[in-house]
Design an enzyme around this catalytic site. Structure first.
Site, PDB file in Angstrom:
ATOM      1  NE  ARG A 102      -4.308  -1.253  -0.016  1.00 42.33           N
ATOM      2  CZ  ARG A 102      -4.445  -2.277  -0.861  1.00 42.33           C
ATOM      3  NH1 ARG A 102      -3.474  -2.593  -1.709  1.00 42.33           N
ATOM      4  NH2 ARG A 102      -5.560  -2.983  -0.869  1.00 42.33           N
ATOM      5  CD  GLU A 150      -3.034   3.230  -5.439  1.00 42.97           C
ATOM      6  OE1 GLU A 150      -2.198   2.690  -4.721  1.00 42.97           O
ATOM      7  OE2 GLU A 150      -4.066   2.667  -5.860  1.00 42.97           O
ATOM      8  CG  HIS A 169      -3.236  -0.733  -7.109  1.00 39.31           C
ATOM      9  ND1 HIS A 169      -3.664  -0.113  -5.968  1.00 39.31           N
ATOM     10  CD2 HIS A 169      -3.229  -2.060  -6.814  1.00 39.31           C
ATOM     11  CE1 HIS A 169      -3.908  -1.013  -5.026  1.00 39.31           C
ATOM     12  NE2 HIS A 169      -3.649  -2.211  -5.518  1.00 39.31           N
TER      13      HIS A 169
HETATM   14  C1  8YV Z   1      -6.730  -5.069  -5.846  1.00 38.52           C
HETATM   15  C2  8YV Z   1      -5.069  -5.076  -3.926  1.00 38.52           C
HETATM   16  O1  8YV Z   1      -6.723  -4.882  -7.216  1.00 38.52           O
HETATM   17  O2  8YV Z   1      -6.380  -6.898  -3.161  1.00 38.52           O
HETATM   18  C3  8YV Z   1      -5.674  -5.943  -2.882  1.00 38.52           C
HETATM   19  O3  8YV Z   1      -5.408  -5.667  -1.697  1.00 38.52           O
HETATM   20  O4  8YV Z   1      -4.289  -4.270  -3.639  1.00 38.52           O
HETATM   21  C4  8YV Z   1      -5.337  -5.136  -5.388  1.00 38.52           C
HETATM   22  O5  8YV Z   1      -4.633  -6.173  -5.956  1.00 38.52           O
HETATM   23  C5  8YV Z   1      -7.580  -4.013  -5.223  1.00 38.52           C
HETATM   24  O6  8YV Z   1      -7.455  -3.923  -3.868  1.00 38.52           O
HETATM   25  C6  8YV Z   1      -9.011  -4.310  -5.542  1.00 38.52           C
HETATM   26  O7  8YV Z   1      -9.899  -3.654  -4.744  1.00 38.52           O
END
Ligand code: 8YV
Length: 323
Positions: free
Chosen positions: A242, A271, A289
């Protein structure tokens, strides 16, 4: 009228997932794929039995406290659920689920993509060639950093961290160091020879540092001016976790001042905004992302959310309940 649970899906999902949801539930899909406002999210909580949000939806205490409130479960599309105020969900008697496992391999693959790309100057090389600047092969052209046999420090040796460690150790002969809140049971990582370190030890000894911890108040700006300064000279930082685990302004300083050699980033503090200085740096690989962005994985994530909803509305424990 229908007595099927009403489910609001905040973004476009892969078609097989939307079809599966619509087969089971009275579903409100988002055909335009425009992110919902806080007011629209609160409206969903008021009017639907379940909400399926993504990382782009801020499911705040205000949203979850909507009055009147119909929602009983928030089934996050994603493993990270820092977009949801879990304490507020609990306080309002709303269950929260996520999608662990489904995206482990693809996120680990992307961390390796970033690691290899930044070490071998792949993004920079591609830009150079496309700009018509390549005048031909020469022995000293675009020399990067060797990956095989180097030391990789993993911050957060959970599912994804372990999958990265496995690729790096077995595929690239890398020595694995790790920092984790708690020691990881040896039987889970016996094949890795992974050595538990303090964060300071890991940063000082690693040629590459890859972040795989969740975003929590404790991990916010874990990489900051002080800890970035502890990184080994010539090392690289990879972040597929993150954005807020890294103080992006401090990272810019560390890169500009040569404290570290480069960075590979898939996630950002604000982001989709990216600190502008990063855009001008050739020793940084920047992706939007994409960690879980494969057909297979996005479908698998969606099906996990479907399974969680299905179990919940049958009165069974959802497999991935986090609150
Ligand atoms: C997702 C991600 O695309 O799953 C996660 O925590 O960071 C990503 O791979 C995103 O969160 C989808 O909501």
């Amino acid at each position: 009228m229908t007595d099927r649970p009403r489910v609001v899906v905040t973004r476009r999902l892969p078609k097989p997932v939307e079809d599966a949801l619509s087969a089971l539930f009275d579903t409100q899909l988002n055909a335009d794929d425009v992110a919902m406002s806080a007011e629209e999210l609160a409206g969903a909580v008021r009017s639907a039995d379940a909400v399926v949000p993504t990382v782009t939806d801020k499911v705040t205490a205000e949203v979850l406290g909507a009055d009147p409130r119909r929602t009983r479960i928030v089934a996050n599309f994603g493993v990270g659920y820092n977009n949801i105020d879990v304490a507020a969900a609990k306080a309002n008697g709303i269950a929260v689920t996520n999608t662990p496992g489904a995206l482990t391999d693809c996120t680990a693959d992307l961390a390796m993509t970033l690691l290899l790309s930044v070490a071998r100057r792949a993004g920079e090389g591609e830009r150079h060639l496309r700009a018509g600047d390549w005048s031909g092969w020469r022995p000293t052209h675009m020399m990067g950093t060797k990956v095989t046999g180097k030391t990789l420090g993993i911050v957060g040796l959970g599912r994804i961290g372990q999958a990265v460690a496995r690729r790096a150790h077995h595929g690239f002969g890398m020595r694995i160091l790790y920092f984790n809140r708690t020691p990881v049971p040896q039987d889970q990582i016996a094949d890795l020879g992974a050595e538990l370190c303090t964060l300071e030890e890991l940063l000082a000894a690693s040629d590459f540092v890859s972040l795989h911890c969740p975003s929590t108040p404790e991990t916010r700006h874990l990489l900051n001016p002080d800890t970035l300064r502890m990184m080994k000279p010539g090392s690289f930082l990879i972040n597929t976790a993150r954005g807020d685990v890294v103080d992006e302004a401090a990272l810019v300083q560390a890169l500009a001042g040569g404290t570290i050699a480069g960075a590979g980033l898939d996630v950002y503090e604000g982001e989709p905004a990216v600190t502008p200085e990063l855009l001008g740096m050739d020793n940084v690989v920047l992706l939007p992302h994409l960690g879980s962005a494969t057909n297979e994985t996005r479908i698998a994530m969606g099906m996990r959310a479907v399974a969680n909803l299905e179990a919940f509305f049958k009165g069974d424990p959802p497999p991935d309940r986090v609150a």
